[in-house]
Design a protein around this motif. Sequence first.
Motif: not given
Length: 219
Positions: A22-27, A31-39, A50-59
């Motif tokens: 979802d876009k809110d997770i990407v944001h 933009h809030v946490m300023r990272r692409n990795d998560c649990l 982690a978010l994919s480079d195009d921000n469309k998927n979570i791997i």
Amino acid sequence: MQNIPRIYIKDKIESGKSLPVDKDIVHYLRHVMRRNDCLVFNSGLEYTAALSDDNKNIIIGEQTDHVDPSNDLIFCFAPIKKLDEMLNMVTQMGVAVLQPVITERTVAHHVNWERMQKIITEASEQSGRNSVPELRNPIKFEELDLTNLIVADERFAHGKKGTKQTVSGNRVFIGPEGGFSLSEFEKMDASGVKGLSLGQTILRAEVAAVVSVSKVLDK
């Protein structure tokens, strides 16, 4: 991994899987946490992701060894004015099921349940749970199964013993701001519910919820 953001994923998660995000997770991540990795977590399990480079998927990465601290408690409650606070707190305490019950003195009839779902999801993410409690549809008091039910009984605070002070079980019931009606107490007493004393003072409903859950889990 305490500083890594935790996100609840509705879809089934498995290592190596790529899921639309979802876009809110990407944001939130970018933009809030300023990272692409998560649990990410669901159904009692937690994985690195982690978010994919195009921000469309979570791997989805590897499963972690984090054990779900949730319990099997069913929390029955009359909706109250500060329902968001109460559900946030009992979710943090690990309850498994949230069952709204409309009693005679229930005053909060117009609840935004979609908002409540978001609140318990965020509380689950924050509190380190690997699962989100099930939020069930509201039922009337007459529809509630009173068998082996533990009830926070404000009559103890007035020096009047209700039912026996035994709290073993996994279903606890909290009344509304004005307490249970006389007829509701009569029905519960006749059904042999287990009365739970919260002390010699009358507590606000949201405080009573936390105390009740704590007392039941301590047994």
